[in-house]
Design an enzyme around this catalytic site. Structure first.
Site, PDB file in Angstrom:
ATOM      1  N   ASP A 190     -19.262 -13.972 -11.607  1.00  0.00           N
ATOM      2  CA  ASP A 190     -19.670 -14.672 -12.836  1.00  0.00           C
ATOM      3  C   ASP A 190     -18.457 -14.878 -13.743  1.00  0.00           C
ATOM      4  O   ASP A 190     -18.493 -14.579 -14.929  1.00  0.00           O
ATOM      5  CB  ASP A 190     -20.762 -13.852 -13.552  1.00  0.00           C
ATOM      6  CG  ASP A 190     -21.460 -14.670 -14.637  1.00  0.00           C
ATOM      7  OD1 ASP A 190     -21.195 -15.888 -14.738  1.00  0.00           O
ATOM      8  OD2 ASP A 190     -22.261 -14.086 -15.395  1.00  0.00           O
ATOM      9  N   LYS A 222     -22.079  -1.165 -24.273  1.00  0.00           N
ATOM     10  CA  LYS A 222     -23.102  -2.145 -23.915  1.00  0.00           C
ATOM     11  C   LYS A 222     -24.386  -1.366 -23.680  1.00  0.00           C
ATOM     12  O   LYS A 222     -24.440  -0.508 -22.792  1.00  0.00           O
ATOM     13  CB  LYS A 222     -22.660  -2.856 -22.637  1.00  0.00           C
ATOM     14  CG  LYS A 222     -23.343  -4.168 -22.410  1.00  0.00           C
ATOM     15  CD  LYS A 222     -22.828  -4.827 -21.149  1.00  0.00           C
ATOM     16  CE  LYS A 222     -21.665  -5.752 -21.454  1.00  0.00           C
ATOM     17  NZ  LYS A 222     -21.495  -6.782 -20.432  1.00  0.00           N
ATOM     18  N   HIS A 279       0.867  -1.182   0.000  1.00  0.00           N
ATOM     19  CA  HIS A 279       0.000   0.000   0.000  1.00  0.00           C
ATOM     20  C   HIS A 279       0.901   1.228   0.000  1.00  0.00           C
ATOM     21  O   HIS A 279       1.775   1.338   0.873  1.00  0.00           O
ATOM     22  CB  HIS A 279      -0.886   0.018   1.246  1.00  0.00           C
ATOM     23  CG  HIS A 279      -1.876  -1.110   1.281  1.00  0.00           C
ATOM     24  ND1 HIS A 279      -3.010  -1.121   0.507  1.00  0.00           N
ATOM     25  CD2 HIS A 279      -1.880  -2.264   1.982  1.00  0.00           C
ATOM     26  CE1 HIS A 279      -3.687  -2.246   0.744  1.00  0.00           C
ATOM     27  NE2 HIS A 279      -3.021  -2.961   1.623  1.00  0.00           N
ATOM     28  N   GLY A 284     -28.252  -7.050 -23.333  1.00  0.00           N
ATOM     29  CA  GLY A 284     -28.612  -6.354 -24.559  1.00  0.00           C
ATOM     30  C   GLY A 284     -27.478  -6.398 -25.554  1.00  0.00           C
ATOM     31  O   GLY A 284     -26.576  -7.235 -25.446  1.00  0.00           O
ATOM     32  N   GLY A 324     -25.822 -10.083 -25.426  1.00  0.00           N
ATOM     33  CA  GLY A 324     -25.780 -10.977 -24.267  1.00  0.00           C
ATOM     34  C   GLY A 324     -26.952 -10.727 -23.364  1.00  0.00           C
ATOM     35  O   GLY A 324     -27.988 -10.202 -23.776  1.00  0.00           O
ATOM     36  N   VAL A 337     -24.171  -5.228 -27.737  1.00  0.00           N
ATOM     37  CA  VAL A 337     -22.892  -4.543 -27.552  1.00  0.00           C
ATOM     38  C   VAL A 337     -22.431  -4.047 -28.916  1.00  0.00           C
ATOM     39  O   VAL A 337     -22.413  -4.817 -29.882  1.00  0.00           O
ATOM     40  CB  VAL A 337     -21.822  -5.499 -26.960  1.00  0.00           C
ATOM     41  CG1 VAL A 337     -20.519  -4.756 -26.731  1.00  0.00           C
ATOM     42  CG2 VAL A 337     -22.317  -6.132 -25.669  1.00  0.00           C
ATOM     43  N   CYS A 396      -6.824   2.267  -1.389  1.00  0.00           N
ATOM     44  CA  CYS A 396      -7.733   1.372  -2.100  1.00  0.00           C
ATOM     45  C   CYS A 396      -9.023   1.165  -1.316  1.00  0.00           C
ATOM     46  O   CYS A 396      -9.867   0.361  -1.688  1.00  0.00           O
ATOM     47  CB  CYS A 396      -7.053   0.026  -2.351  1.00  0.00           C
ATOM     48  SG  CYS A 396      -6.390  -0.687  -0.840  1.00  0.00           S
ATOM     49  N   GLY A 418     -21.868  -8.112 -30.595  1.00  0.00           N
ATOM     50  CA  GLY A 418     -22.490  -9.310 -30.043  1.00  0.00           C
ATOM     51  C   GLY A 418     -23.656  -8.882 -29.185  1.00  0.00           C
ATOM     52  O   GLY A 418     -23.950  -7.692 -29.056  1.00  0.00           O
TER      53      GLY A 418
END
Ligand code: ADP
Length: 648
Positions: free
Chosen positions: A508, A415, A127, A399, A396, A401, A139, A394
């Site tokens: 995810d 996005k 740090h 919606g 996803g 992108v 941080c 693409g």
């Protein structure tokens, strides 16, 4: 009180911040006389000639961190160039010292690192500011969180050597006579320069050199010209520093575009690519496809360097050569041709192949500059009207992108969030924090367009799209290049280790949520987004869109997310990579997968996977979260495996 110090390596006055080992004592800054010996760093209240009292000492064997610190803004007694020394005692302590100018600071850092060069347990992260209460202000993590900033490599890099050569050239004596020099420099006193300080000893300001060109976009920003020098006015914020150019113009610049002049080392050279892996250097050089094209990179063995050279002789391929050092400290590729520094060595081989497959002819051109943390200083709200939207990349969960350009110059991905899919206000708040997360292996969030609906999330553009599609598209070539697959895993692991250090949970992680850019760079995307999804089918572990196949038992049972649940998902991602994009557990239904996981059955070893790498996956799938390793540990293990399996 004095012991006889026979081996003083360096000494001089500096300002020392109190360490406040006892809680509830107030912080102070005092001028101290520092003496560095081969064993201790000793601090006294005056020079030995002046009836001094030793106030304390640090056993240098216990030192694990020696780094530049951020300025303590608003503390009038702490003017100067701070650095810190982290060490183990009965607890972990940090000593902050403030040098008069950047040169003095860098001399102390080099001297200390040289003495501590063989120390065990040197930390990879730190740090850069003192702890404030129970939190790290740098941080905003709690006191037990690991460092948020990567440490410099400590080894005796050529920079040190170059510096010592430079000193010799300038006839700057070493040892005790250098000490006298030090003593003559009037240290900056708490509160500013001491009265009567001659102007020649006025503190020098920090000077940085631009590694990339940067075009200012807002009125408070400043453009950077590559290789030009800038004076730093304010570096209190991590990502945007205020600097002054040679004409006196001031403004904010992205801090990852510059490097402190004193610490520049090899980074001033076009051919130096820093931490690029063997595999990525091969991709880069093959893409250039020019005979004699080369780069120098950090070898996987800390402190060493490797030359990677492309040649078409016989067939196009890349050769890797370790840059070695002889007993006199000279550098060589072939023992017959030794040079005092790496730049000299490169220069030599530009004119003579000297045993290499080719003479060094050219370096890769037009390498992209890194993404900035936000599109300007303190900016995360982006005006819809300043985005030009182009082709669809693409679509996803949230919606479509689309590729876009901001103010006609910066390529971005946009996005466009389907309305009602996420809790927008909460996300917009979070986006302010997320723009500040910056790492080579994280897709940079530039900001959001939140003034109109639908809201747009604007990120760094990644040329080759999702990792999952990339693996499937190039299955045949990739499965024959296991080194590249391992490198992809290591890159994701580095990005995740950064998130872990910032106590940030992805929730995810999967190959579909990583993206691939030029030079085979892989970055983690969509971190933390899952928290703002409104769709039950995605958020509840019983839902049809829930990423069951990436979820550990504690998530399936109690929806308990943590960095350790990210580790489980990372194991599955490694499996996806080494299976070149296969679906984990094949066609098994979600309920069957849950049953298997609860019984402790795990995914099988993919064909292209090394045994050692599969062992790492299995550790990620430990049933109990506490038995899973951290990303930081995983990263080191994978790097060691890669070093063992592949010749560097
Ligand atoms: P969602 O999060 O809505 O599910 P994704 O992030 O998966 O959407 O994006 C869908 C697709 O769009 C990805 O698979 C990828 O091909 C493309 N894409 C997304 N972000 C980027 C980006 N930053 N650069 C390039 N392509 C992208």
């Amino acid at each position: 009180m004095h012991s006889v110090q026979t081996d003083i390596i360096k000494q001089g006055f500096m300002v020392k911040r109190s360490q406040n080992k006892k809680p509830y004592t107030s912080v102070n800054y005092k001028k101290r006389w520092l003496s560095l010996t081969s064993r201790y760093l000793i601090y006294s209240d005056n020079t030995p000639e002046n009836k001094s009292e030793i106030k304390g000492r640090i056993d240098l064997q216990n030192v694990h961190t020696i780094e530049v610190a951020n300025k303590f803004i608003g503390v009038k007694d702490a003017k100067g160039e701070p650095f810190l020394i982290g060490y183990h005692g009965d607890e972990d302590y940090t000593l902050f010292l403030i040098a008069t100018d950047p040169k003095e600071r860098s001399d102390w850092i080099i001297a200390l690192r040289t003495v501590c060069a063989d120390n065990k347990n040197v930390k990879p992260f730190y740090h850069p500011v003192p702890l404030s209460g129970k939190r790290w202000p740098c941080c905003d993590a709690n006191r037990n969180a690991d460092g948020c900033k990567e440490c410099e490599v400590w080894s005796l890099r050529p920079t040190n050597k170059e510096i010592s050569t430079r000193n010799k050239e300038n006839d700057l004596p070493n040892g005790s006579s250098q000490t006298q020099q030090q003593q003559q420099v009037s240290p900056i006193m708490p509160g500013g320069a001491a009265p009567g300080t001659p102007s020649s000893t006025k503190p020098k300001t920090k000077v940085v050199v631009a590694l990339f060109k940067y075009k200012a976009s807002e009125s408070g920003d400043l453009s950077l010209d590559k290789n030009q020098e800038y004076e730093v006015i304010d570096d209190s914020q991590e990502h945007w520093w205020k600097v002054k150019d040679s004409k006196g113009n001031t403004g904010y610049i992205p801090s990852n575009y510059v490097k402190e002049k004193e610490l520049l080392g090899l980074q001033q050279y076009e051919w130096y690519v820093n931490d690029m892996s063997r595999q990525r250097s091969e991709s880069l050089l093959k893409q250039e496809d020019k005979e004699g094209c080369f780069v120098v990179r950090n070898s996987s063995t800390k402190g060493l360097y490797t030359l990677s050279l492309y040649t078409k002789v016989q067939q196009p391929h890349v050769k890797h050569y370790h840059i070695k050092q002889n007993s006199r400290g000279e550098f060589f590729l072939s023992e017959k041709h030794c040079c005092i520094s790496i730049p000299d060595l490169i220069n030599y081989h530009k004119h003579n192949s000297g045993g290499l497959a080719s003479r060094l002819k050219t370096t890769p051109c037009d390498r992209a500059a890194p993404a900035t943390a936000g599109l300007s200083h303190d900016k995360w709200e982006i005006d819809h009207n300043e985005l030009m939207l182009n082709e669809e990349l693409g679509s996803g969960q949230f919606g479509v992108v689309r590729k876009g350009k901001w103010r006609g110059s910066i390529e971005v991905a946009v996005k466009m969030m389907k309305e009602g899919t996420m809790s927008e206000d909460d996300f917009i708040e979070e986006a302010k924090v997320m723009t500040k997360l910056q790492h080579t292996n994280l897709v940079q969030l530039y900001g959001v367009c939140s003034k109109k609906r639908p809201i747009f999330i604007v990120t760094e553009y990644m040329k080759y799209g999702s990792l999952l599609n990339h693996l499937r598209r190039y299955e045949t070539t990739l499965c024959n290049n296991r080194g590249l697959l391992l490198d992809m895993c290591i890159q994701v692991c580095k990005g995740m280790a950064y998130l872990e250090r910032h106590n940030y949970i992805h929730r995810d992680l999967a190959a579909r949520n990583c993206l691939v850019g030029t030079e085979n760079i892989v970055k983690v995307a969509d971190f933390g987004l899952a928290r703002y999804v409104l769709d039950d089918q995605y958020t509840s572990s019983g839902g049809s869109k829930f990423p069951i196949k990436w979820a550990p038992p504690e998530v399936l049972n109690y929806t308990r997310f943590s960095s350790k649940s990210d580790i489980w998902a990372y194991g599955v991602l490694m499996w996806e990579v080494f299976s070149c994009g296969k679906m984990p557990y094949g066609r098994l239904k979600n309920t069957e997968v849950v049953e298997r996981v609860q019984k402790g059955l795990i995914l099988e070893q993919p064909k292209a996977c090394y045994k050692e790498v599969y062992d790492v996956m299995r550790k990620c799938w430990s049933h109990l979260p506490e038995n899973r390793p951290s990303f930081r540990v995983l990263k080191d293990q994978l790097l060691t495996i890669s070093q063992r399996i592949l010749v560097d």
